[in-house]
Design an enzyme around this catalytic site. Structure first.
Site, PDB file in Angstrom:
ATOM      1  N   LEU A 108       0.819  -0.818   0.210  1.00 13.69           N
ATOM      2  CA  LEU A 108      -0.256   0.016  -0.516  1.00 13.69           C
ATOM      3  C   LEU A 108       1.140   1.649   0.330  1.00 13.69           C
ATOM      4  CD1 LEU A 108      -2.811  -1.480   2.499  1.00 13.69           C
ATOM      5  CD2 LEU A 108      -3.564  -1.225   0.241  1.00 13.69           C
ATOM      6  N   ASN A 125      -2.434  -4.722  10.119  1.00 15.29           N
ATOM      7  CA  ASN A 125      -2.574  -5.838   9.280  1.00 15.29           C
ATOM      8  C   ASN A 125      -0.991  -7.504   9.909  1.00 15.29           C
ATOM      9  OD1 ASN A 125      -1.430  -7.148   6.616  1.00 15.29           O
ATOM     10  ND2 ASN A 125       1.207  -6.696   6.734  1.00 15.29           N
ATOM     11  N   HIS A 127       1.068 -10.411   9.998  1.00 16.77           N
ATOM     12  CA  HIS A 127       2.270 -10.743   9.244  1.00 16.77           C
ATOM     13  C   HIS A 127       3.393 -12.008   9.593  1.00 16.77           C
ATOM     14  CE1 HIS A 127       5.537 -10.251   6.482  1.00 16.77           C
ATOM     15  NE2 HIS A 127       5.992 -10.145   7.550  1.00 16.77           N
TER      16      HIS A 127
END
Length: 223
Positions: A108, A125, A127
């Site tokens: 992004l 997010n 991860h």
């Protein structure tokens, strides 16, 4: 009574982590409403999962934007920026308070991040690595290769805030995953183990952020 936190989820694949969150939301264990699930891949099974749960979905693909520009580094960059700006616009229409990236295979850019930050929308997010290690794609495979080369003895999974530097935002929740000494743990079995741990981390991480946002909202409404 304060309304549940409005959440948009971005995915690219199977959506098993999305399912884990949807199940907890449906059970009333996460105080949120998933307002839309967006994927950059038309065949992402996560879109079917969302549809079955009566959650609105959107397919938003980069190819259309690439076709409008020459296949040069500058053209590709411009396509990505236009794609990101439109993705931000699509999200803002739903007025979410939180965007959760769950296996969203797209980096992004500021064209996405800045409009959402201006609207005070939190972006997080999942991860599959420890903070500062194996940023970017194929983190599980790269960690496994490093273990085979005796460079590391553990990896992990984290939820973190999203900033323009890939996978470098402030960690929200970190879970270490030690490699199993003396056992022949191939990549496939290790990936399965990581994904099983991810389901717990994503639920706990989303719940933690939802509670933080809810506390801020309640504080604001009582001020």
């Amino acid at each position: 009574m304060t309304s549940p936190i409005r959440v948009t989820v971005l995915i690219s694949g199977n959506g098993s982590n999305l399912q884990a969150v949807m199940d907890k939301v449906a059970a009333g264990q996460i105080n949120a409403t998933i307002v839309r699930v967006i994927s950059n891949r038309k065949t992402a099974f996560g879109l079917e999962r969302a549809t079955k749960a009566n959650i609105p979905t959107e397919y938003h693909n980069l190819v259309k934007y690439k076709k409008q520009h020459p296949a040069t580094p500058e053209g590709i960059q411009l396509a990505r920026e236009e794609y990101d700006a439109e993705l931000a616009r699509l999200i803002l229409v739903d007025a979410p308070e939180l965007v959760v990236c769950l296996g969203f295979m797209h980096i992004l850019s500021p064209q996405f991040l800045e409009p959402l930050e201006a609207a005070k929308i939190r972006i997080i997010n999942l991860h599959p690595a420890l903070p500062g290690a194996f940023n970017g794609v194929n983190a599980i495979g790269r960690a496994h290769a490093a273990w085979l080369a005796d460079q590391i003895d553990k990896t992990g999974v984290m939820m973190h805030d999203v900033i323009s530097e890939v996978d470098m935002g402030t960690p929200i929740l970190v879970r270490e995953i030690p490699f199993r000494k003396g056992q022949d743990e191939n990549l496939e079995t290790f990936e399965t183990r990581v994904h099983e741990i991810e389901w717990g981390v994503v639920v706990e991480g989303v719940d933690k952020v939802v509670k933080e946002l809810m506390a801020q909202k309640e504080k604001g409404s009582s001020a």
